[in-house]
Design a protein around this motif. Sequence first.
Motif, mmCIF file in Angstrom:
data_model
loop_
_atom_site.group_PDB
_atom_site.id
_atom_site.type_symbol
_atom_site.label_atom_id
_atom_site.label_comp_id
_atom_site.label_asym_id
_atom_site.label_seq_id
_atom_site.Cartn_x
_atom_site.Cartn_y
_atom_site.Cartn_z
ATOM 1 N N PHE A 258 -24.795 7.868 164.153
ATOM 2 C CA PHE A 258 -24.921 8.557 165.433
ATOM 3 C C PHE A 258 -24.030 9.785 165.551
ATOM 4 N N ASP A 259 -23.163 10.000 164.583
ATOM 5 C CA ASP A 259 -22.279 11.158 164.564
ATOM 6 C C ASP A 259 -22.789 12.151 163.518
ATOM 7 N N PRO A 260 -22.854 13.438 163.844
ATOM 8 C CA PRO A 260 -23.391 14.406 162.877
ATOM 9 C C PRO A 260 -22.459 14.742 161.729
ATOM 10 N N ALA A 261 -21.228 14.233 161.745
ATOM 11 C CA ALA A 261 -20.220 14.628 160.760
ATOM 12 C C ALA A 261 -20.679 14.507 159.307
ATOM 13 N N PRO A 262 -21.294 13.398 158.864
ATOM 14 C CA PRO A 262 -21.698 13.323 157.451
ATOM 15 C C PRO A 262 -22.645 14.453 157.047
ATOM 16 N N PHE A 263 -23.580 14.805 157.927
ATOM 17 C CA PHE A 263 -24.515 15.891 157.621
ATOM 18 C C PHE A 263 -23.822 17.250 157.715
ATOM 19 N N VAL A 264 -23.016 17.437 158.731
ATOM 20 C CA VAL A 264 -22.296 18.697 158.926
ATOM 21 C C VAL A 264 -21.302 18.943 157.794
ATOM 22 N N ASN A 265 -20.661 17.884 157.331
ATOM 23 C CA ASN A 265 -19.647 18.008 156.277
ATOM 24 C C ASN A 265 -20.240 18.124 154.874
ATOM 25 N N GLY A 266 -21.550 17.997 154.747
ATOM 26 C CA GLY A 266 -22.175 18.071 153.432
ATOM 27 C C GLY A 266 -22.072 16.790 152.632
ATOM 28 N N GLU A 267 -21.791 15.671 153.320
ATOM 29 C CA GLU A 267 -21.718 14.385 152.625
ATOM 30 C C GLU A 267 -23.098 13.861 152.254
ATOM 31 N N THR A 268 -24.129 14.359 152.931
ATOM 32 C CA THR A 268 -25.488 13.907 152.685
ATOM 33 C C THR A 268 -26.464 15.057 152.895
ATOM 34 N N ALA A 269 -27.554 15.048 152.137
ATOM 35 C CA ALA A 269 -28.571 16.099 152.273
ATOM 36 C C ALA A 269 -29.544 15.813 153.402
ATOM 37 N N MET A 270 -29.676 14.529 153.739
ATOM 38 C CA MET A 270 -30.567 14.113 154.827
ATOM 39 C C MET A 270 -29.849 13.023 155.621
ATOM 40 N N GLN A 271 -30.006 13.050 156.930
ATOM 41 C CA GLN A 271 -29.369 12.030 157.759
ATOM 42 C C GLN A 271 -30.250 11.661 158.938
ATOM 43 N N TRP A 272 -30.344 10.364 159.183
ATOM 44 C CA TRP A 272 -30.970 9.881 160.405
ATOM 45 C C TRP A 272 -29.939 9.986 161.516
ATOM 46 N N GLY A 273 -30.335 10.578 162.639
ATOM 47 C CA GLY A 273 -29.377 10.769 163.730
ATOM 48 C C GLY A 273 -30.073 10.935 165.058
ATOM 49 N N GLY A 274 -29.346 11.515 166.021
ATOM 50 C CA GLY A 274 -29.871 11.671 167.360
ATOM 51 C C GLY A 274 -30.034 13.130 167.742
ATOM 52 N N LEU A 275 -30.892 13.384 168.723
ATOM 53 C CA LEU A 275 -31.092 14.737 169.221
ATOM 54 C C LEU A 275 -29.796 15.312 169.766
ATOM 55 N N TRP A 276 -28.903 14.416 170.237
ATOM 56 C CA TRP A 276 -27.631 14.863 170.800
ATOM 57 C C TRP A 276 -26.777 15.637 169.790
ATOM 58 N N SER A 277 -27.077 15.503 168.501
ATOM 59 C CA SER A 277 -26.309 16.195 167.462
ATOM 60 C C SER A 277 -26.858 17.583 167.131
ATOM 61 N N LEU A 278 -27.986 17.946 167.726
ATOM 62 C CA LEU A 278 -28.668 19.189 167.363
ATOM 63 C C LEU A 278 -27.765 20.410 167.481
ATOM 64 N N ARG A 279 -27.024 20.506 168.568
ATOM 65 C CA ARG A 279 -26.212 21.695 168.803
ATOM 66 C C ARG A 279 -25.122 21.832 167.742
ATOM 67 N N ASP A 280 -24.447 20.740 167.400
ATOM 68 C CA ASP A 280 -23.385 20.791 166.389
ATOM 69 C C ASP A 280 -23.951 21.127 165.009
ATOM 70 N N ILE A 281 -25.116 20.561 164.705
ATOM 71 C CA ILE A 281 -25.725 20.818 163.400
ATOM 72 C C ILE A 281 -26.202 22.264 163.299
ATOM 73 N N ALA A 282 -26.789 22.782 164.380
ATOM 74 C CA ALA A 282 -27.247 24.175 164.381
ATOM 75 C C ALA A 282 -26.070 25.139 164.249
ATOM 76 N N LYS A 283 -24.962 24.791 164.862
ATOM 77 C CA LYS A 283 -23.774 25.639 164.777
ATOM 78 C C LYS A 283 -23.277 25.736 163.334
ATOM 79 N N LYS A 284 -23.374 24.630 162.587
ATOM 80 C CA LYS A 284 -22.901 24.594 161.211
ATOM 81 C C LYS A 284 -23.904 25.220 160.241
ATOM 82 N N TRP A 285 -25.172 24.781 160.300
ATOM 83 C CA TRP A 285 -26.138 25.160 159.272
ATOM 84 C C TRP A 285 -27.104 26.253 159.712
ATOM 85 N N GLN A 286 -27.065 26.626 160.986
ATOM 86 C CA GLN A 286 -27.901 27.702 161.510
ATOM 87 C C GLN A 286 -29.375 27.484 161.149
#
Length: 430
Positions: A258-286
């Motif tokens: 439920f936390d975007p950190a693994p995807f944002v940190n590059g720990e995984t190429a794909m992650q199951w998560g929530g829409l609530w993480s969209l803003r943080d992920i977009a900020k990192k990976w654009q």
Amino acid sequence: MNVSRRRLLSASAGLATAAVLTACGSNTGGVSTGSKSSSTSGGSGKIVQWYHEYGEKGVQEAVNRYAKDYKDASVTVKWNPGTDYMKLLGTTLLSGSGVPDVFESEYGATLDMIQKGQVVNLTDTIGDAKSTFSQPVLDRMTLDGKIYAIPQVVDMQLLYYRKSVLEKAKLSAPTTFEQLVEAAKAVKTNDMGGFFAGNDGGVGVLGNLLIWASGFDQLNDDHTDVAFMEQPFFDAVSAYRDFHQSGALLTAASKDWFDPAPFVNGETAMQWGGLWSLRDIAKKWQDDFGVIAFPAIGASGKQAVPFGAYGSCVAAKGTSNDVEAARKFAKWLWVDQTDKQVDFANSFGTHIPSQPDLTEKCSQINSGPGKDAAKMVDKYGKAPSLFWTSKISDAYSAALTNVVKKGEDPKSAFAGVQSTAKAELKRVNK
């Protein structure tokens, strides 16, 4: 991230913990929870409205502002802090004392609320506006053709993927489970996992998805038996077990699904998560990420996304004892006041309005991955059945764990779930 929204979506995933199964219809047990009220001016009538505590800053001020704008009655908003809102609500309704006239409830009214006559039928209240709401969301708040809640705002789970990583491997975003496994194996490195769905190996959050993605529903149409005791489902669970053991599934990350950190940190190429993480992920990976539904499993499989939604209910016997006034207010706020619905969905975190046509007015989800995600609820949206009780959910989660992590035969493991479900459904079918 809003913990209460995460709990609701976790409940939809079928996690076998009491903390996330508050929407399963239990109205027993006491709870002591503090509350804050805000009286507002309006017409001569009086209405008491309840909300749970939202985690996003500004929500409490917003709902008080909405109530103040209503001119046909004086609306008192009660804000209920803490994590036991549904238990508090159930206990209050059962006691008959201090019952709110209008209140929000996870996935709308629970089975208990409907069967005990604690909420009123809102089918006529919604009226011709029925077609403007997301069908899967409205269906979840409907029993025997009668609508018992008006959807407020929608949250969802989805799969995030790195575009450049898949492109480098000459792969497209997976639409089948076979493709997901292939992609996860192809992009996995010593420093990056292929796919992540939780530190439990995804057994919790993906539980119900293995039913839906293999093409089945949780229960049959008359709610007397499970609907997935078929070979394609057993094959789906076996396929996930093989994936779990393949090494391409990341099973230990810095944070949980439920936390975007693994995807944002590059720990995984794909992650199951929530829409609530969209803003943080977009900020990192654009522009270097996309979103998809959970892939279909097997020949009869279907893509799926779980959603969560609070619904506005009207009590049959509220504090003000004026059902028609309460109906009128609920309709005014959650059907007619589209500007307030856009504000509620768009200004506090990332959410989807329950009326899909309003999506274009929500800046976070009217383009790019956000827009893609918003379309998925109508197309692939799934939620647990009103009759999927905590006892059935616990039995299902235990069986899934035994298959995926302990190697038990799927048919044997889920035979016990079927037996539990039949007895439980006989109990709750009234």
